[in-house]
Design a protein around this motif. Structure first.
Motif: not given
Length: 328
Positions: A42-43, A53-58, A270-272, A295-299
């Motif tokens: 989706g991303a 990639a940035k959100a996953t790294a965070i 949100d990857e999840l 710009g941020v992921g789930h966690l």
């Protein structure tokens, strides 16, 4: 009640939907073996490769820090109840004015040196963590609330052996009754991350919890179910977060007269959540506001400063909320 829809973006040009790598070829992404659309397709579809990639790294950094804190959140939190005050209720909440204890004046403190959010007594706030997590996930958010005028904030643990959202919601009820009795407030606010938001929502909609919960804030909660969870996941809680699960069907039923206000934060990265909009809350009988976090992921949702600021705004009263915030 009226429902406010989440901010929408133009749909992408039509084209073939990328699918999983056949057989999960060696060397490919491990997410490609998840049934349905690939976890991060989706991303990519929206041209957010670098942002993802940035959100996953965070998220990885957040996970590493959280693993260090995790042991500190295994045992239940013990907090001292603040002194009972006659002005315990929120004078700006009509529900509180109707349920104010006899003899309560309803007058808020007035101190020009206080910040705007510190000018009155807030209802207690309960924090509910997500799947396979514990209360340590809210260390930063809890500190943010306590530093900005909230006097009673408690992060709860529900048993890792709990296998049903309904059971966890039923266990939440007696604790809320105890908090109300100890604090002098007739209602509480709840902030739930991921699965914790579904537990609180079930309590509110299906167990009469709207009489006790003034505002429910959710972050990355699969309100309509997420396809990121495999259909054959061994844990029953995971299966209940799939689209079309019996629990989600119960929550989709009519809920006339529900008195709780809902605020749902959802992230475009949100990857999840598959799709990302699964964390939006759309229900014709509920008063809802959906806030898109860019710009941020789930966690990262429970620890990000911009999200914490908007949560404080949401808990401060029924004023207008932004349709989106940029947290990148």
């Amino acid at each position: 009640m009226t429902a406010q829809s989440s901010e929408s973006e133009p749909d992408p040009e039509p084209g073939p939907t990328p699918g999983p790598t056949p057989g999960g070829a060696p060397g490919g992404s491990p997410w490609s073996r998840i049934p349905g659309r690939a976890l991060w397709s989706g991303a990519l579809w929206n041209g957010h490769t670098a942002e993802l990639a940035k959100a996953t790294a965070i998220d990885v950094a957040v996970l590493a820090g959280h693993l260090l804190l995790y042991p500190t959140g295994i045992l239940p939190e013990r907090i001292a109840a603040p002194p009972h005050q006659a002005d315990g209720q929120d004078p700006q909440d009509p529900q509180d004015s109707q349920h104010r204890a006899p003899g309560a004046t309803g007058k808020a403190r007035s101190d020009p040196a206080l910040l705007p959010t510190e000018g009155r007594s807030h209802p207690p706030v309960l924090l509910l963590h997500g799947f396979v997590d514990n209360r340590s996930a809210f260390a930063l958010l809890r500190r943010s609330l306590l530093r900005n005028g909230w006097t009673r904030v408690q992060a709860l643990n529900y048993s890792p052996l709990t296998g049903d959202i309904r059971t966890a919601a039923a266990m939440l009820g007696p604790h809320i009754e105890r908090v109300c009795a100890e604090s002098g407030h007739s209602r509480v606010d709840i902030v739930g991350h991921s699965l914790g938001g579904l537990v609180a929502r079930y309590y509110v909609q299906c167990l009469g919890g709207d009489a006790r919960v003034r505002t429910l804030v959710t972050m990355g909660t699969p309100h309509s179910g997420t396809r990121a969870v495999p259909a054959l996941a061994p844990h029953p809680l995971a299966r209940q977060m799939r689209p079309g699960s019996p629990v989600l069907e119960e929550l989709a039923r009519p809920a006339p007269g529900c008195r709780t206000r809902f605020v749902a934060f959802w992230s475009d990265l949100d990857e999840l959540m598959i799709p990302a909009e699964a964390a939006c809350l759309e229900h014709p009988d509920l008063s809802t506001s959906n806030i898109k976090v860019r710009g941020v992921g789930h966690l990262a949702l429970p620890v990000h400063g911009s999200v914490a600021a908007e949560i404080r705004r949401a808990l401060s009263g029924p004023g207008p909320l932004p349709g989106a915030i940029d947290a990148a």
